[in-house]
Design a protein around this motif. Structure first.
Motif, PDB file in Angstrom:
ATOM      1  N   ILE A   1      27.682  51.241  55.906  1.00 11.84           N
ATOM      2  CA  ILE A   1      27.839  50.518  55.393  1.00 11.84           C
ATOM      3  C   ILE A   1      27.452  50.508  54.095  1.00 11.84           C
ATOM      4  O   ILE A   1      27.078  51.032  53.044  1.00 11.84           O
ATOM      5  CB  ILE A   1      27.418  48.994  55.151  1.00 11.84           C
ATOM      6  N   ALA A   2      29.103  50.647  53.174  1.00 12.30           N
ATOM      7  CA  ALA A   2      29.555  51.170  52.060  1.00 12.30           C
ATOM      8  C   ALA A   2      30.165  49.473  51.339  1.00 12.30           C
ATOM      9  O   ALA A   2      30.632  48.197  51.922  1.00 12.30           O
ATOM     10  CB  ALA A   2      31.054  51.465  52.060  1.00 12.30           C
ATOM     11  N   LYS A   3      29.286  49.646  50.118  1.00  9.29           N
ATOM     12  CA  LYS A   3      29.592  47.958  49.160  1.00  9.29           C
ATOM     13  C   LYS A   3      30.490  48.697  47.762  1.00  9.29           C
ATOM     14  O   LYS A   3      29.688  49.908  47.120  1.00  9.29           O
ATOM     15  CB  LYS A   3      28.257  46.892  49.086  1.00  9.29           C
ATOM     16  N   ILE A   4      30.852  47.325  47.144  1.00 14.51           N
ATOM     17  CA  ILE A   4      31.466  47.874  45.916  1.00 14.51           C
ATOM     18  C   ILE A   4      30.572  46.894  45.095  1.00 14.51           C
ATOM     19  O   ILE A   4      29.750  45.980  45.247  1.00 14.51           O
ATOM     20  CB  ILE A   4      32.493  47.160  45.723  1.00 14.51           C
ATOM     21  N   SER A   5      29.695  47.591  43.975  1.00 14.82           N
ATOM     22  CA  SER A   5      29.063  47.220  43.063  1.00 14.82           C
ATOM     23  C   SER A   5      29.977  47.331  41.395  1.00 14.82           C
ATOM     24  O   SER A   5      30.677  47.723  41.289  1.00 14.82           O
ATOM     25  CB  SER A   5      27.853  48.235  43.476  1.00 14.82           C
ATOM     26  N   ASP A   6      29.074  46.976  40.482  1.00  9.21           N
ATOM     27  CA  ASP A   6      29.120  46.317  39.305  1.00  9.21           C
ATOM     28  C   ASP A   6      30.350  46.028  38.945  1.00  9.21           C
ATOM     29  O   ASP A   6      31.029  46.312  38.381  1.00  9.21           O
ATOM     30  CB  ASP A   6      28.598  48.679  38.734  1.00  9.21           C
ATOM     31  N   PHE A   7      30.236  44.959  39.138  1.00  7.26           N
ATOM     32  CA  PHE A   7      31.413  43.525  38.476  1.00  7.26           C
ATOM     33  C   PHE A   7      30.998  43.435  36.772  1.00  7.26           C
ATOM     34  O   PHE A   7      32.301  42.408  36.496  1.00  7.26           O
ATOM     35  CB  PHE A   7      30.960  42.389  40.020  1.00  7.26           C
ATOM     36  N   GLY A   8      30.648  43.951  35.884  1.00  5.66           N
ATOM     37  CA  GLY A   8      30.811  43.748  35.325  1.00  5.66           C
ATOM     38  C   GLY A   8      31.485  43.853  34.245  1.00  5.66           C
ATOM     39  O   GLY A   8      32.022  42.900  33.301  1.00  5.66           O
ATOM     40  N   ALA A   9      32.951  44.852  34.066  1.00  2.00           N
ATOM     41  CA  ALA A   9      34.082  44.433  33.669  1.00  2.00           C
ATOM     42  C   ALA A   9      34.999  44.227  34.585  1.00  2.00           C
ATOM     43  O   ALA A   9      36.243  44.134  34.454  1.00  2.00           O
ATOM     44  CB  ALA A   9      35.019  45.656  33.925  1.00  2.00           C
ATOM     45  N   SER A  10      34.956  42.658  35.702  1.00  2.00           N
ATOM     46  CA  SER A  10      35.846  41.983  36.522  1.00  2.00           C
ATOM     47  C   SER A  10      35.928  41.011  35.735  1.00  2.00           C
ATOM     48  O   SER A  10      35.297  41.046  34.496  1.00  2.00           O
ATOM     49  CB  SER A  10      35.125  41.466  38.007  1.00  2.00           C
ATOM     50  N   PHE A  11      37.038  40.076  36.458  1.00  2.00           N
ATOM     51  CA  PHE A  11      37.953  38.861  35.342  1.00  2.00           C
ATOM     52  C   PHE A  11      38.020  38.456  36.394  1.00  2.00           C
ATOM     53  O   PHE A  11      38.580  38.370  37.508  1.00  2.00           O
ATOM     54  CB  PHE A  11      38.421  39.402  33.745  1.00  2.00           C
ATOM     55  N   MET A  12      38.563  36.901  35.877  1.00  2.00           N
ATOM     56  CA  MET A  12      39.212  35.641  36.964  1.00  2.00           C
ATOM     57  C   MET A  12      40.382  36.652  36.738  1.00  2.00           C
ATOM     58  O   MET A  12      41.250  36.898  35.411  1.00  2.00           O
ATOM     59  CB  MET A  12      38.693  35.108  36.318  1.00  2.00           C
ATOM     60  N   SER A  13      41.589  36.689  38.020  1.00  2.00           N
ATOM     61  CA  SER A  13      42.604  37.200  37.603  1.00  2.00           C
ATOM     62  C   SER A  13      44.006  36.411  36.791  1.00  2.00           C
ATOM     63  O   SER A  13      44.864  36.920  36.612  1.00  2.00           O
ATOM     64  CB  SER A  13      43.506  37.050  39.472  1.00  2.00           C
ATOM     65  N   LEU A  14      43.492  35.306  36.982  1.00  2.00           N
ATOM     66  CA  LEU A  14      43.886  34.444  35.458  1.00  2.00           C
ATOM     67  C   LEU A  14      43.411  34.501  34.356  1.00  2.00           C
ATOM     68  O   LEU A  14      44.329  34.277  33.376  1.00  2.00           O
ATOM     69  CB  LEU A  14      43.968  32.505  36.352  1.00  2.00           C
ATOM     70  N   ASP A  15      42.599  34.837  34.425  1.00  2.40           N
ATOM     71  CA  ASP A  15      42.323  35.388  32.618  1.00  2.40           C
ATOM     72  C   ASP A  15      42.240  36.686  32.366  1.00  2.40           C
ATOM     73  O   ASP A  15      41.692  37.131  32.111  1.00  2.40           O
ATOM     74  CB  ASP A  15      40.648  34.469  32.366  1.00  2.40           C
ATOM     75  N   GLN A  16      43.858  36.600  32.143  1.00  2.00           N
ATOM     76  CA  GLN A  16      44.566  37.806  32.090  1.00  2.00           C
ATOM     77  C   GLN A  16      43.402  39.215  30.198  1.00  2.00           C
ATOM     78  O   GLN A  16      43.371  37.923  29.680  1.00  2.00           O
ATOM     79  CB  GLN A  16      46.172  38.269  31.409  1.00  2.00           C
ATOM     80  N   VAL A  17      42.588  39.789  30.582  1.00  2.00           N
ATOM     81  CA  VAL A  17      42.507  40.513  29.334  1.00  2.00           C
ATOM     82  C   VAL A  17      43.209  41.567  29.136  1.00  2.00           C
ATOM     83  O   VAL A  17      44.696  41.862  29.203  1.00  2.00           O
ATOM     84  CB  VAL A  17      41.206  41.226  30.206  1.00  2.00           C
ATOM     85  N   GLU A  18      43.437  41.637  27.924  1.00  2.00           N
ATOM     86  CA  GLU A  18      43.970  42.526  27.105  1.00  2.00           C
ATOM     87  C   GLU A  18      44.475  44.045  27.836  1.00  2.00           C
ATOM     88  O   GLU A  18      45.287  44.794  27.811  1.00  2.00           O
ATOM     89  CB  GLU A  18      43.628  43.025  25.111  1.00  2.00           C
ATOM     90  N   GLU A  19      43.180  44.894  28.081  1.00  2.00           N
ATOM     91  CA  GLU A  19      43.033  46.162  28.812  1.00  2.00           C
ATOM     92  C   GLU A  19      41.641  45.972  30.158  1.00  2.00           C
ATOM     93  O   GLU A  19      40.770  45.956  29.265  1.00  2.00           O
ATOM     94  CB  GLU A  19      42.928  47.612  27.042  1.00  2.00           C
ATOM     95  N   PRO A  20      41.754  46.512  31.048  1.00  2.00           N
ATOM     96  CA  PRO A  20      40.953  46.655  31.844  1.00  2.00           C
ATOM     97  C   PRO A  20      39.410  47.980  31.699  1.00  2.00           C
ATOM     98  O   PRO A  20      40.522  49.251  30.716  1.00  2.00           O
ATOM     99  CB  PRO A  20      41.368  46.721  32.856  1.00  2.00           C
ATOM    100  N   VAL A  21      38.790  47.989  32.032  1.00  2.00           N
ATOM    101  CA  VAL A  21      38.233  49.788  31.997  1.00  2.00           C
ATOM    102  C   VAL A  21      37.974  50.447  33.345  1.00  2.00           C
ATOM    103  O   VAL A  21      37.643  51.617  33.261  1.00  2.00           O
ATOM    104  CB  VAL A  21      36.219  48.989  31.478  1.00  2.00           C
ATOM    105  N   THR A  22      39.671  50.036  33.622  1.00  2.00           N
ATOM    106  CA  THR A  22      39.884  51.362  34.500  1.00  2.00           C
ATOM    107  C   THR A  22      39.492  52.750  33.890  1.00  2.00           C
ATOM    108  O   THR A  22      40.418  53.458  33.243  1.00  2.00           O
ATOM    109  CB  THR A  22      40.790  51.097  35.495  1.00  2.00           C
ATOM    110  N   PRO A  23      39.353  53.337  34.622  1.00  2.00           N
ATOM    111  CA  PRO A  23      39.052  55.053  34.210  1.00  2.00           C
ATOM    112  C   PRO A  23      40.662  55.531  33.875  1.00  2.00           C
ATOM    113  O   PRO A  23      41.264  55.369  34.668  1.00  2.00           O
ATOM    114  CB  PRO A  23      38.043  55.832  35.224  1.00  2.00           C
ATOM    115  N   VAL A  24      40.430  56.523  33.285  1.00  2.00           N
ATOM    116  CA  VAL A  24      41.822  56.693  32.501  1.00  2.00           C
ATOM    117  C   VAL A  24      42.803  57.418  33.858  1.00  2.00           C
ATOM    118  O   VAL A  24      43.646  56.493  33.981  1.00  2.00           O
ATOM    119  CB  VAL A  24      41.998  58.216  32.037  1.00  2.00           C
ATOM    120  N   ALA A  25      42.262  58.024  34.937  1.00  2.00           N
ATOM    121  CA  ALA A  25      42.793  59.045  36.025  1.00  2.00           C
ATOM    122  C   ALA A  25      43.421  58.265  37.175  1.00  2.00           C
ATOM    123  O   ALA A  25      43.750  58.415  38.007  1.00  2.00           O
ATOM    124  CB  ALA A  25      41.968  59.935  36.470  1.00  2.00           C
ATOM    125  N   LEU A  26      42.171  56.789  37.130  1.00  2.00           N
ATOM    126  CA  LEU A  26      42.957  55.902  38.152  1.00  2.00           C
ATOM    127  C   LEU A  26      43.560  54.364  37.825  1.00  2.00           C
ATOM    128  O   LEU A  26      43.877  53.639  38.705  1.00  2.00           O
ATOM    129  CB  LEU A  26      41.388  55.260  38.911  1.00  2.00           C
TER     130      LEU A  26
END
Length: 237
Positions: free
Chosen positions: A93-118
């Motif tokens: 069983i694998a689970k996605i964690s750390d939703f601290g930087a997530s956002f509602m898709s309708l609430d556009q953020v200026e720049e997500p925290v996605t790692p540079v290479a990803l």
């Protein structure tokens, strides 16, 4: 195991988050948790942190100015994985964690925290983005899991300034080209520095953003499939 993790995470990426209108924005190997077997029968001493300096804990923490810091911890505990207690069979069983930087898709953020290479192409090119940036990161993960290395060797080029950001993006697009082939023309048209690297007919004329390198010297290309075959772990067929 990579295919198992990929299969287990897919409903979370395509379903749970998507149905809720959430963009994770930081989907990477470090934010994927693999469930362990029950630890109820494991003796406590086996799970205890190894307190040997340099093995389980760091050297005593000291300020660079050698002043006393009453608030700092005496040491840092080093990660001690529980891999030997993992369930890596059919019941994985694998689970996605750390939703601290997530956002509602309708609430556009200026720049997500996605790692540079990803980062997905739309993030590299500064275009509008949506939940598909998670799908891009998700598609990237199996390659990293089976090779243990970064597919796109990209890091931030110094402090965050417009010029350094543009150089980082140039490196990333060159990596896209090396691993995935020539970018689609409509994407290249969105790149402000396209003319530095491509001729009017779409032919690539420059292969490096690094100063001092022979910009016209063509770099060896290793497309993704060849890269995986070359870099995969020996026990992966």
């Amino acid at each position: 195991m990579a295919s198992s993790v990929n299969w287990m995470l897919q409903p979370q990426v395509d379903g749970d988050s998507g149905d809720a209108g959430i963009t994770h924005g930081d989907l990477q190997c470090g934010n994927i948790l693999l469930c362990a077997k029950s630890l109820d029968s494991v003796p406590a001493h086996e799970l205890a942190q190894d307190m040997k300096e340099g093995i389980g804990i760091s050297e005593p923490i000291k300020r660079l100015d050698r002043r006393e810091d009453r608030w700092a911890p005496r040491y840092l505990a080093m990660a001690q994985p529980l891999a030997k207690y993992g369930e890596f069979g059919p019941s994985l069983i694998a689970k996605i964690s750390d939703f601290g930087a997530s956002f509602m898709s309708l609430d556009q953020v200026e720049e997500p925290v996605t790692p540079v290479a990803l980062r997905a192409p739309e993030l590299v090119l500064g275009l509008a983005f949506d939940q598909s940036i998670d799908i891009w990161s998700f598609g990237y993960l199996p390659s990293e899991l089976v090779t243990g290395t970064m597919v796109f060797e990209v890091d931030s080029c110094g402090e965050k300034t417009p010029e350094n950001d543009a150089q980082t993006n140039g490196v990333h697009i060159m990596e896209f080209t090396d691993r995935l082939g020539a970018p689609l023309e409509y994407l290249l048209q969105k790149w402000p520095r396209r003319e530095r690297y491509y001729g009017k007919d779409g032919t690539q004329t420059r292969w490096s953003v690094e100063p001092g390198e022979d910009l016209a010297e063509k770099h060896p290309v290793c497309l993704l499939e060849d890269f995986i075959l070359k870099e995969r772990f020996p026990d992966i067929s």
